[in-house]
Scaffold this active site. Structure first.
Site, mmCIF file in Angstrom:
data_model
loop_
_atom_site.group_PDB
_atom_site.id
_atom_site.type_symbol
_atom_site.label_atom_id
_atom_site.label_comp_id
_atom_site.label_asym_id
_atom_site.label_seq_id
_atom_site.Cartn_x
_atom_site.Cartn_y
_atom_site.Cartn_z
ATOM 1 N N THR A 34 0.842 -1.204 0.000
ATOM 2 C CA THR A 34 0.000 0.000 0.000
ATOM 3 C C THR A 34 0.884 1.264 0.000
ATOM 4 O O THR A 34 0.531 2.264 -0.613
ATOM 5 C CB THR A 34 -0.981 0.023 1.200
ATOM 6 O OG1 THR A 34 -0.268 -0.282 2.394
ATOM 7 C CG2 THR A 34 -2.104 -0.983 1.021
ATOM 8 N N PHE A 41 -6.996 -5.316 -0.494
ATOM 9 C CA PHE A 41 -8.354 -5.809 -0.755
ATOM 10 C C PHE A 41 -9.341 -5.343 0.302
ATOM 11 O O PHE A 41 -10.394 -4.823 0.006
ATOM 12 C CB PHE A 41 -8.349 -7.343 -0.764
ATOM 13 C CG PHE A 41 -8.254 -7.923 -2.145
ATOM 14 C CD1 PHE A 41 -7.938 -7.131 -3.229
ATOM 15 C CD2 PHE A 41 -8.495 -9.279 -2.371
ATOM 16 C CE1 PHE A 41 -7.851 -7.652 -4.499
ATOM 17 C CE2 PHE A 41 -8.413 -9.812 -3.638
ATOM 18 C CZ PHE A 41 -8.090 -9.011 -4.709
ATOM 19 N N GLN A 110 1.668 -13.126 -0.792
ATOM 20 C CA GLN A 110 0.402 -13.331 -1.494
ATOM 21 C C GLN A 110 0.249 -12.286 -2.598
ATOM 22 O O GLN A 110 -0.715 -12.303 -3.348
ATOM 23 C CB GLN A 110 -0.755 -13.194 -0.503
ATOM 24 C CG GLN A 110 -0.683 -14.225 0.610
ATOM 25 C CD GLN A 110 -1.603 -13.855 1.765
ATOM 26 O OE1 GLN A 110 -2.771 -14.187 1.773
ATOM 27 N NE2 GLN A 110 -1.079 -13.158 2.746
ATOM 28 N N ILE A 112 0.849 -10.076 -6.000
ATOM 29 C CA ILE A 112 1.103 -10.434 -7.399
ATOM 30 C C ILE A 112 1.856 -9.314 -8.115
ATOM 31 O O ILE A 112 2.050 -9.372 -9.318
ATOM 32 C CB ILE A 112 -0.233 -10.720 -8.126
ATOM 33 C CG1 ILE A 112 -1.173 -9.492 -8.057
ATOM 34 C CG2 ILE A 112 -0.925 -11.948 -7.518
ATOM 35 C CD1 ILE A 112 -2.429 -9.623 -8.931
ATOM 36 N N ASP A 113 2.275 -8.284 -7.351
ATOM 37 C CA ASP A 113 2.830 -7.090 -7.986
ATOM 38 C C ASP A 113 4.297 -7.191 -8.382
ATOM 39 O O ASP A 113 4.824 -6.321 -9.076
ATOM 40 C CB ASP A 113 2.622 -5.865 -7.072
ATOM 41 C CG ASP A 113 3.164 -6.100 -5.659
ATOM 42 O OD1 ASP A 113 4.207 -6.759 -5.499
ATOM 43 O OD2 ASP A 113 2.529 -5.603 -4.696
ATOM 44 N N HIS A 128 0.474 -16.453 -5.107
ATOM 45 C CA HIS A 128 -0.640 -16.179 -6.018
ATOM 46 C C HIS A 128 -0.175 -15.726 -7.386
ATOM 47 O O HIS A 128 -0.950 -15.159 -8.156
ATOM 48 C CB HIS A 128 -1.584 -15.151 -5.384
ATOM 49 C CG HIS A 128 -2.236 -15.675 -4.135
ATOM 50 N ND1 HIS A 128 -2.751 -14.871 -3.145
ATOM 51 C CD2 HIS A 128 -2.437 -16.956 -3.715
ATOM 52 C CE1 HIS A 128 -3.246 -15.630 -2.166
ATOM 53 N NE2 HIS A 128 -3.049 -16.894 -2.487
ATOM 54 N N CYS A 139 -1.175 -22.776 -26.135
ATOM 55 C CA CYS A 139 0.160 -23.303 -26.473
ATOM 56 C C CYS A 139 1.205 -22.993 -25.399
ATOM 57 O O CYS A 139 2.364 -23.370 -25.536
ATOM 58 C CB CYS A 139 0.614 -22.764 -27.832
ATOM 59 S SG CYS A 139 1.114 -21.024 -27.789
ATOM 60 N N CYS A 157 -2.812 -14.764 -28.334
ATOM 61 C CA CYS A 157 -1.471 -15.284 -28.616
ATOM 62 C C CYS A 157 -1.078 -15.005 -30.076
ATOM 63 O O CYS A 157 -1.868 -15.255 -30.984
ATOM 64 C CB CYS A 157 -1.472 -16.790 -28.353
ATOM 65 S SG CYS A 157 0.075 -17.611 -28.729
ATOM 66 N N SER A 199 -4.524 -9.835 5.997
ATOM 67 C CA SER A 199 -5.661 -10.118 6.875
ATOM 68 C C SER A 199 -5.738 -11.608 7.212
ATOM 69 O O SER A 199 -6.555 -12.015 8.016
ATOM 70 C CB SER A 199 -6.957 -9.677 6.187
ATOM 71 O OG SER A 199 -7.128 -10.393 4.982
#
Ligand code: NAD
Ligand code: ZN
Length: 247
Positions: A34, A41, A110, A112-113, A128, A139, A157, A199
């Site tokens: 943050t 979230f 956790q 994803i950044d 994650h 593919c 793709c 959390s």
């Protein structure tokens, strides 16, 4: 245990714990980023509070929604989940230093950044997945983030026309088995586990901290977490402020 205010002895206590530890593992969530400008979230102004006028953010970020409403999924994903301008903050940078000093065994995140890797950390378990890894569902050709951001609608793709999707774990999908096994192994071998900015509501990730049997469990979070009662140090506050005082 009862949380102690940030400015008091808690920082000194945290410093002491870090100094005596040799196998630290950091377990983090959205609250770690943050301070880099990425909303979490479940805070008041977090992604879950967005009024999308239809499906909730958690529904949109599910495997079922992705399959049935792929274009709408990508609109939401590009708008709210990807922050290409974000940079590592004081927490990421401090953890990089700890890894360089060979005191940090691993980061289990956790998020994803991709900010821990951007800060230079190598031993990162991205439970994650990551916005930076994308692949064709037909593919398996891999693609950088630009592929997702520069295509309008559903990214396709170049080789076979299949849908290109991010390697991120959607609600209803299981995390990668080997990443999970590696994370649990690191946690089980740690002498100190620092849990921050999460959390602890998302499973199975949240239960991975049960593998910890070491000496010091530290929780740094703005709100109470289910791990507080097991911790021997709970700091209720802004993790970026806490880490800024460690440097
Ligand atoms: P969460 O939103 O459920 O919880 C975040 C927790 O961090 C809250 O308890 C909040 O009070 C606390 N927090 C927020 N800012 C903080 C700060 N500066 N200092 C200390 N505490 C702070 O997030 P979660 O537990 O990580 O679970 C949410 C899921 O959302 C994860 O699976 C993750 O993949 C995904 N997500 C990732 C990102 C990201 O990659 N940066 C951002 C949003 C959501
Ligand atoms: Zn393909």
């Amino acid at each position: 245990m009862r949380p102690v205010p940030i400015m008091s002895d808690s920082i000194a206590e945290l410093k002491k714990i870090i100094e005596r530890s040799r196998r630290i593992v950091f377990f983090g969530g959205a609250g770690v980023s943050t301070a880099s400008g990425i909303p979490d979230f479940r805070s008041e102004d977090g992604i879950c509070s967005l009024d999308t006028g239809g499906a909730s953010p958690e529904e949109i970020l599910s495997a079922v929604y992705f399959t049935l409403h792929t274009a709408e999924f990508f609109d939401f994903y590009r708008r709210y989940m990807v922050h290409p301008e974000a940079e590592p903050n004081v927490i990421h940078r401090y953890l990089y230093r700890l890894e360089k000093e060979d005191r940090l065994r691993g980061i289990v995140t956790q998020n994803i950044d991709g900010l821990h890797r951007m800060a230079g950390n190598k031993r990162v378990y991205e439970l994650h997945g990551s916005i930076h890894e994308n692949y064709c569902v037909d593919c398996e050709k891999s693609y950088p983030l630009e592929k997702i951001m520069e295509s309008g609608g559903v990214p396709r793709c170049d080789k076979c026309g299949g849908i290109v999707r991010p390697w991120v774990v959607l609600y209803g999908e299981m995390p990668d088995k080997y990443t999970g096994i590696g994370a649990c192994r690191e946690i089980s071998g740690a002498d100190c586990l620092i849990v921050a900015g999460t959390s602890l509501q998302v499973e199975p990730a949240a239960s991975y901290i049960d593998y910890f049997t070491g000496r010091d469990l530290v929780v740094i979070n703005k709100e109470p977490t289910p791990a507080d009662e097991r911790a021997n140090l709970v700091i209720r506050g802004d993790a970026a402020e806490v880490f800024a005082q460690l440097t």
